[in-house]
Design an enzyme around this catalytic site. Structure first.
Site, short mmCIF file in Angstrom:
data_model
loop_
_atom_site.label_atom_id
_atom_site.label_comp_id
_atom_site.label_asym_id
_atom_site.label_seq_id
_atom_site.Cartn_x
_atom_site.Cartn_y
_atom_site.Cartn_z
N LYS A 118 8.81 -2.81 -2.23
CA LYS A 118 8.21 -4.03 -1.84
C LYS A 118 9.38 -3.82 -0.51
O LYS A 118 9.56 -4.03 0.47
CB LYS A 118 8.49 -5.07 -1.73
N LYS A 202 -7.35 -0.02 -4.90
CA LYS A 202 -7.98 -1.45 -5.53
C LYS A 202 -7.91 -2.26 -4.21
O LYS A 202 -7.63 -2.16 -3.54
CB LYS A 202 -6.55 -1.53 -5.93
N LYS A 205 -5.33 -7.93 -1.24
CA LYS A 205 -4.93 -9.05 -0.36
C LYS A 205 -3.77 -8.71 0.66
O LYS A 205 -3.96 -8.89 1.92
CB LYS A 205 -4.76 -10.82 -0.71
#
Ligand code: TRP
Length: 342
Positions: A118, A202, A205
């Site tokens: 991140k 996967k 979002k």
């Protein structure tokens, strides 16, 4: 809690950042509801304090929090049977989080792969909160003495850290057994839902393509269009599961069908063998619309009455506080903090 909990206490958290999609529903929320309906005590938390470890527009955050609450309720979460609340309403999380900032070691947090992902290349510019994110997550879980934690694959490392923190706290203060060591319940075993554009990634979002995922608030037309455009391969559907190896898109669509229908992949392969993708996609569309439409209608209904949602969360927070407050008080006491409460 008016419910028997002889199986233990489940805690899980979801970040209120944008719409939930089919992967979240089949992999996580559906399991949360199943656990609620078994003999577990279930506590589900909208982790707004985790969300703000990266920038959130305040208005959008408020909206996303209510939407997530509405989604849980629409998917069958019953606030009489489960505790549903948002993290920021219960101060115990941050209080316990501070204790754990003092228990966890820099070296432990430095090893967290999610922080590396991140923060990306510009680590110097990441918030301190993003770095200590896992200690707050440990606090979420341990402040309730939770015994079981449903988590996705990507959160396994954070749960390991939670266990390390519990063990170190118990040892440092010779309070063996004060924090139970929580066990993971791995989500979506067998129902890992992949992107509709790439069966090896996967469903997420953060994917830039809207067509990679079905959102729980998609209209019937949008669902139909996305399934129609979903990637396939040139063959018809196989007559056995082994033949799905090397055919990730076929496997994914069959898996979605099986999960929506609450049945096994085996049975679905039997049902669809030899079918063309074209025909199968039309069956899948019908099933997806039939299953998801009532959910999206209910989400919209609930969102028309934000007072009701806020009340559900407030009542949930009160119940959560009743469990968490005495546990934080005991932890303060164990650490040697002078308390005026006793
Ligand atoms: N970190 C989790 C995620 O991003 C969310 C989370 C926060 C959580 N606290 C938790 C999950 C406690 C399980 C238990 O998915």
């Amino acid at each position: 809690m008016n419910k028997k909990s002889h199986k233990g206490r489940v805690f899980s958290g979801v970040q209120p950042t944008g719409d939930l999609h089919l992967g979240n529903y089949l992999g996580a929320v559906k399991q949360f509801v199943d656990l609620q309906n078994q003999a577990y005590e279930t506590i589900y938390c909208l982790v707004d304090l985790h969300a703000i470890t990266v920038w959130q527009d305040p208005k959008a955050l408020r909206k996303a929090t209510r939407e997530l609450a509405a989604t849980f309720l629409a998917c069958g979460l019953n606030p009489e049977q489960s505790i549903l609340f948002n993290q920021s309403q219960v101060a115990s999380h941050t209080e316990m989080g501070w204790l754990f900032n003092c228990v966890a070691r820099m070296g432990w947090l430095n090893r967290m792969t999610q922080f590396k992902d991140k923060a990306g290349k510009n680590k110097e510019n990441a918030s301190v909160g993003l770095f200590s994110y896992p200690t707050l997550m440990a606090a979420d879980i341990l402040t309730y003495h939770a015994t079981h934690v449903p988590v996705g694959d990507d959160q396994k490392q954070h749960l390991e850290l939670t266990r390390d923190i519990a063990i170190k706290f118990n040892n440092d203060f010779t309070q063996y057994g004060f924090f139970p060591i929580p066990e993971p319940i791995i989500q979506g075993a067998g129902t890992r839902i992949m992107s509709l554009r790439d069966g090896t990634k996967k469903m997420s979002k953060s994917d830039t393509s809207e067509f990679s995922r079905i959102s729980l608030t998609d209209s019937a037309e949008a669902i139909a269009k996305k399934i129609q455009k979903a990637k396939t391969d040139p063959l018809n559907l196989p007559d056995n599961i082994q033949a799905l190896e090397g055919r990730p898109e076929a496997k994914n669509l069959l898996n979605i069908y099986a999960a929506l229908k609450n049945t096994s992949l085996n049975k679905v392969v039997e049902e669809t063998k030899g079918t063309s993708f074209r025909n199968f996609k039309s069956k899948l569309t019908d099933l997806a619309v039939e299953t998801l439409s009532p959910i999206s209608n209910e989400i919209n209904n609930l969102l028309n009455d934000t007072n009701h949602i806020d009340t559900v969360l407030r009542i949930g927070s009160e119940k959560a506080k009743n469990i968490a407050t005495p546990i934080v008080e005991s932890a303060y006491e164990i650490v040697g903090l002078l308390s005026t409460k006793k």
